[in-house]
Design an enzyme around this catalytic site. Structure first.
Site: not given
Ligand code: 5GP
Length: 141
Positions: A103, A105
């Site tokens: 992932h 941010h």
């Protein structure tokens, strides 16, 4: 490297087993609000295809997700009236990774406002829901 764990929290969000404040979804990626935001509008973007992080990810998957990262960063700066955005991505625990599904941010930044800690407090549900609505609206334009 350790194998991908299909029971990590983001895999559960992708399967719809636990809720998230979703702001964007396409065939390849999902974006939702970080529940412990380091700044107002902190958003996570992940590929749907499983990998622990960038070290075991398919480059084509990374290429697709980074386009969504850019889309979300631009929309977040607009939606929150931010002065910029920090894009972060951690690989393995010694590098700061705490959830082991790749992932990115997107953390909107505001002049003179320091980042809150990476492992902070869970934000208020109404605040996260309001931020998700703002960002969804900006992503839809
Ligand atoms: P990492 O350290 O792995 O790069 O970051 C994981 C991020 O996921 C952290 O910023 C943390 O606040 C966020 N997070 C952890 N659990 C959940 C959750 O259940 N839902 C959401 N939306 N974010 C989470």
């Amino acid at each position: 490297m350790t194998a991908y764990d299909p029971d990590n929290i983001f895999a559960k969000i992708l399967r719809g087993e636990i809720p998230a404040y979703k702001v964007y979804e396409d065939d390849d990626a999902l974006a939702f609000m970080d529940v412990m935001p380091q700044s107002d509008g902190h958003t996570l973007i992940l590929p749907k295809v499983p990998s622990r992080n960038i070290l075991d990810a398919d480059p084509d998957v990374v290429a697709k997700v980074i386009k969504v990262v850019q889309k979300v960063a631009k929309a977040a700066v607009n939606a929150f009236g931010a002065d910029g955005a920090t894009v972060m991505q951690f690989n393995e625990a010694p590098a700061g990774q705490t959830v082991f599904h790749l992932h990115f941010h997107v953390v909107p930044r505001y002049l003179g406002v320091p980042l809150r800690p990476h492992t902070g407090k869970m934000a208020d549900a109404a605040l996260l829901s309001g931020h998700a609505d703002k960002l969804k609206a900006a992503l839809a334009t």
